[in-house]
Design a protein around this motif. Structure first.
Motif, mmCIF file in Angstrom:
data_model
loop_
_atom_site.group_PDB
_atom_site.id
_atom_site.type_symbol
_atom_site.label_atom_id
_atom_site.label_comp_id
_atom_site.label_asym_id
_atom_site.label_seq_id
_atom_site.Cartn_x
_atom_site.Cartn_y
_atom_site.Cartn_z
ATOM 1 N N GLU A 58 -44.416 37.166 -37.994
ATOM 2 C CA GLU A 58 -43.404 36.116 -38.083
ATOM 3 C C GLU A 58 -44.002 34.741 -38.369
ATOM 4 N N GLU A 59 -45.282 34.563 -38.115
ATOM 5 C CA GLU A 59 -45.941 33.290 -38.390
ATOM 6 C C GLU A 59 -46.981 33.499 -39.482
ATOM 7 N N LYS A 60 -47.759 32.483 -39.762
ATOM 8 C CA LYS A 60 -48.708 32.505 -40.877
ATOM 9 C C LYS A 60 -49.945 33.355 -40.619
ATOM 10 N N TRP A 61 -50.204 33.769 -39.390
ATOM 11 C CA TRP A 61 -51.471 34.402 -39.027
ATOM 12 C C TRP A 61 -51.690 35.727 -39.745
ATOM 13 N N GLY A 62 -50.662 36.526 -39.869
ATOM 14 C CA GLY A 62 -50.810 37.808 -40.562
ATOM 15 C C GLY A 62 -51.134 37.628 -42.032
ATOM 16 N N ASP A 63 -50.518 36.632 -42.678
ATOM 17 C CA ASP A 63 -50.815 36.360 -44.087
ATOM 18 C C ASP A 63 -52.265 35.928 -44.271
ATOM 19 N N LEU A 93 -58.731 27.933 -36.255
ATOM 20 C CA LEU A 93 -57.544 27.401 -36.928
ATOM 21 C C LEU A 93 -56.387 27.145 -35.960
ATOM 22 N N GLY A 94 -56.598 27.446 -34.654
ATOM 23 C CA GLY A 94 -55.570 27.192 -33.653
ATOM 24 C C GLY A 94 -54.738 28.413 -33.296
ATOM 25 N N PHE A 95 -55.268 29.606 -33.495
ATOM 26 C CA PHE A 95 -54.554 30.854 -33.194
ATOM 27 C C PHE A 95 -54.344 31.000 -31.689
ATOM 28 N N PRO A 96 -53.081 31.167 -31.233
ATOM 29 C CA PRO A 96 -52.828 31.265 -29.797
ATOM 30 C C PRO A 96 -52.897 32.691 -29.240
ATOM 31 N N GLY A 97 -53.090 33.683 -30.093
ATOM 32 C CA GLY A 97 -53.036 35.077 -29.666
ATOM 33 C C GLY A 97 -54.358 35.593 -29.131
ATOM 34 N N SER A 98 -54.373 36.913 -28.872
ATOM 35 C CA SER A 98 -55.546 37.548 -28.278
ATOM 36 C C SER A 98 -56.323 38.349 -29.325
ATOM 37 N N TYR A 99 -57.515 38.757 -28.932
ATOM 38 C CA TYR A 99 -58.367 39.586 -29.782
ATOM 39 C C TYR A 99 -57.683 40.921 -30.075
ATOM 40 N N ARG A 100 -57.040 41.483 -29.067
ATOM 41 C CA ARG A 100 -56.365 42.774 -29.232
ATOM 42 C C ARG A 100 -55.250 42.691 -30.280
ATOM 43 N N THR A 101 -54.542 41.569 -30.346
ATOM 44 C CA THR A 101 -53.489 41.372 -31.343
ATOM 45 C C THR A 101 -54.077 41.435 -32.745
ATOM 46 N N VAL A 102 -55.227 40.807 -32.934
ATOM 47 C CA VAL A 102 -55.893 40.823 -34.241
ATOM 48 C C VAL A 102 -56.340 42.241 -34.583
ATOM 49 N N CYS A 103 -56.932 42.941 -33.617
ATOM 50 C CA CYS A 103 -57.386 44.323 -33.855
ATOM 51 C C CYS A 103 -56.229 45.225 -34.261
#
Length: 183
Positions: A58-63, A93-103
Motif C-alpha cells: 500500500e505504500e512505496k516500500w514494495g515498489d 530511507l525511513g522504513f518503519p517496518g521489520s526485517y521479517r516484513t522485508v523477507c
C-alpha cells in the motif's frame, strides 16, 4: 468440502440415474444435506484470491524493493543484495517496518516474477481441472488436403482451450505438446 470427483458422482447419480437423495446418501455414505446440496444446485467452485495488503503493497516500500530486485537479477548471484541489505537500505530511507516484513515480501516477489523482473503467469494459482485429448484436423498443404494430429487442452470451468499441431499420437508427442501448451 468434497472433491470435484465426488461432486460429479453425486450429480451424475441424480441427473443420469434418477436416484433419490436418500439412495445417494446411502451409496456414498454421506450426510443427506451434502447430497442434496450438490445434487440439486448448480455448483461452481469459488476462487479465493488473496488480496495483498500491508505497508509493502500500500505504500512505496514494495515498489522500491521490487525495483532493487529487478536490478539485482542483472548481476551475478555473488553480487546480489541479501534481505538484510535490503532491510538496512530501507531503514536509511525511513522504513518503519521489520526485517521479517522485508523477507516475506522478497520471498513472495521472487515466487511471482521471472529472472528479468517480469511477472510470471502462475497457472497453478487458479483452481480447476483440465481435459486433454488428441483430435484430427484436415488442412490444405501444397494444394491437397492432409490430416494432422492436434493435441487439445480444455478447461471446463472457464471454457478456455489451447491446441497444438503434432506429427503423431504417441507418448513423445503428447509430452512435448503438454510442455509447449503450458509454456
Amino acid at each position: 468440502m468434497l472433491a470435484m470427483t465426488d461432486i460429479n458422482t453425486i450429480r451424475n447419480l441424480r441427473n443420469n440415474h434418477d436416484q433419490s437423495i436418500e439412495s445417494i446418501r446411502k451409496s456414498l455414505n454421506i450426510n443427506w444435506r451434502t447430497a442434496k446440496k450438490y445434487a440439486d444446485k448448480d455448483f461452481v467452485p469459488k476462487i479465493n484470491l488473496h488480496k495483498r495488503s500491508g505497508m509493502m503493497y500500500e505504500e512505496k516500500w514494495g515498489d522500491i524493493v521490487g525495483l532493487w530486485l529487478t536490478e539485482d537479477f542483472k548481476l551475478p548471484k555473488k553480487k546480489r543484495r541479501t534481505n538484510k541489505q535490503f532491510f538496512n537500505d530501507l531503514v536509511k530511507l525511513g522504513f518503519p517496518g521489520s526485517y521479517r516484513t522485508v523477507c516475506n515480501f522478497v520471498q513472495e516477489w521472487k515466487a511471482t516474477h521471472t529472472d528479468k523482473g517480469e511477472v510470471k503467469d502462475l497457472g497453478y494459482e487458479t483452481a480447476g481441472e483440465a481435459q486433454l485429448y488428441f483430435g484430427t484436423m484436415e488442412v490444405e498443404k501444397d494444394g491437397s488436403f492432409v490430416d494432422i494430429k492436434v493435441l487439445v487442452m480444455t478447461f471446463p470451468f472457464s471454457n478456455r482451450a489451447f491446441s497444438i499441431a503434432l506429427p503423431a499420437e504417441n507418448q513423445e508427442c503428447l509430452l512435448e505438446g503438454i510442455k509447449q501448451i503450458l509454456q
